[in-house]
Design a protein around this motif. Structure first.
Motif, PDB file in Angstrom:
ATOM      1  N   ALA A  86       0.835  -1.202   0.000  1.00  0.00           N
ATOM      2  CA  ALA A  86       0.000   0.000   0.000  1.00  0.00           C
ATOM      3  C   ALA A  86       0.869   1.251   0.000  1.00  0.00           C
ATOM      4  O   ALA A  86       1.767   1.402   0.829  1.00  0.00           O
ATOM      5  N   TYR A 120      -0.568   4.212   6.583  1.00  0.00           N
ATOM      6  CA  TYR A 120       0.383   3.314   5.930  1.00  0.00           C
ATOM      7  C   TYR A 120       1.840   3.776   5.940  1.00  0.00           C
ATOM      8  O   TYR A 120       2.748   2.943   5.905  1.00  0.00           O
ATOM      9  N   ASP A 123       4.253   2.157   8.438  1.00  0.00           N
ATOM     10  CA  ASP A 123       3.885   0.817   8.905  1.00  0.00           C
ATOM     11  C   ASP A 123       4.029  -0.184   7.758  1.00  0.00           C
ATOM     12  O   ASP A 123       3.083  -0.434   7.012  1.00  0.00           O
ATOM     13  N   LEU A 126       1.593  -3.145   7.802  1.00  0.00           N
ATOM     14  CA  LEU A 126       0.251  -2.827   7.330  1.00  0.00           C
ATOM     15  C   LEU A 126       0.226  -2.653   5.816  1.00  0.00           C
ATOM     16  O   LEU A 126      -0.756  -3.032   5.157  1.00  0.00           O
ATOM     17  N   GLN A 127       1.291  -2.104   5.259  1.00  0.00           N
ATOM     18  CA  GLN A 127       1.389  -2.015   3.799  1.00  0.00           C
ATOM     19  C   GLN A 127       1.310  -3.405   3.174  1.00  0.00           C
ATOM     20  O   GLN A 127       0.627  -3.621   2.164  1.00  0.00           O
ATOM     21  N   GLU A 130      -2.163  -4.969   3.558  1.00  0.00           N
ATOM     22  CA  GLU A 130      -3.118  -4.420   2.585  1.00  0.00           C
ATOM     23  C   GLU A 130      -2.904  -5.016   1.210  1.00  0.00           C
ATOM     24  O   GLU A 130      -3.864  -5.244   0.462  1.00  0.00           O
TER      25      GLU A 130
END
Length: 205
Positions: A86, A120, A123, A126-127, A130
């Motif tokens: 992301a 994002y 992180d 989290l990228q 996603e």
């Protein structure tokens, strides 16, 4: 509940046996991906890519690094479903067509981009999460579209991730999330197997 879409979903099962002589045209493959990309993505990032492995040469490259699974060479096409990490900086470009179409005003793009950056930018996990979520939404949509058209499908995570990334030139920000074979079936495939009872997996709050 009964309708054609639900019937297709409830009759889907992973395909083991494909018609090896069957092919899908460029248009049919493109239409499947177009349907797949109608799936939701966070902040409209559309952070996915689909590599359609369908030539004999490409299938021969893929099968050995996909645990020698027959579907990778016997199905009409096997998609390498790719998720992109992301990247909130792409939000304005991703939303530009919606602005041009009159769906949303350009003035609210920062209201999308700034929260995406806050979510994002710092992180990496989290990228990556996603990327996997987005690719999975797209793959699932293709699975049910294929079923509605009378074709089988086989999602697979049994492959050498690093080798697939190298062999098919994935970028550093791309993840090969799954392989997805699609094509006409031959007889012998099982129907959908029973699932856990709904009340075993459903909680009302």
């Amino acid at each position: 509940m009964k309708n054609a879409i639900i019937d297709a979903m409830l009759s889907r099962s992973s395909t083991k046996y494909y018609d090896k002589s069957a092919t899908l045209s460029d248009e049919q493959i493109s239409d499947l991906v177009k349907i797949g990309t109608s799936a939701p993505t966070s902040f409209h990032l559309q952070n996915w890519r689909f590599i359609a492995v369908r030539s004999p040469e490409a299938k021969a490259r893929l099968r050995p690094i996909a645990w020698d699974q027959p579907a990778t060479s016997e199905a009409a096409v096997t998609f390498i479903v790719v998720g992109k990490m992301a990247d909130a900086s792409t939000v304005p470009a991703c939303l530009a067509p919606a602005v041009e179409a009159g769906i949303m005003p350009a003035s609210i793009i920062p209201d999308w981009e700034n929260p995406a950056r806050g979510l994002y930018d710092d992180d990496v996990q989290l990228q990556r999460d996603e990327a996997i979520r987005t690719a999975t939404f797209g793959a699932a949509t293709i699975i049910y579209a294929a079923r509605s058209l009378g074709w089988g499908s086989t999602p697979m995570i049994g492959f050498d991730f690093d080798a697939v990334a190298r062999e098919f030139d994935l970028a550093d920000n791309e993840i090969p999330v799954m392989l997805l074979s699609v094509g006409p079936e031959r007889p012998g495939n099982w129907p959908q197997k029973p699932r856990l009872p709904v009340l075993d997996v459903l909680q009302f709050a």
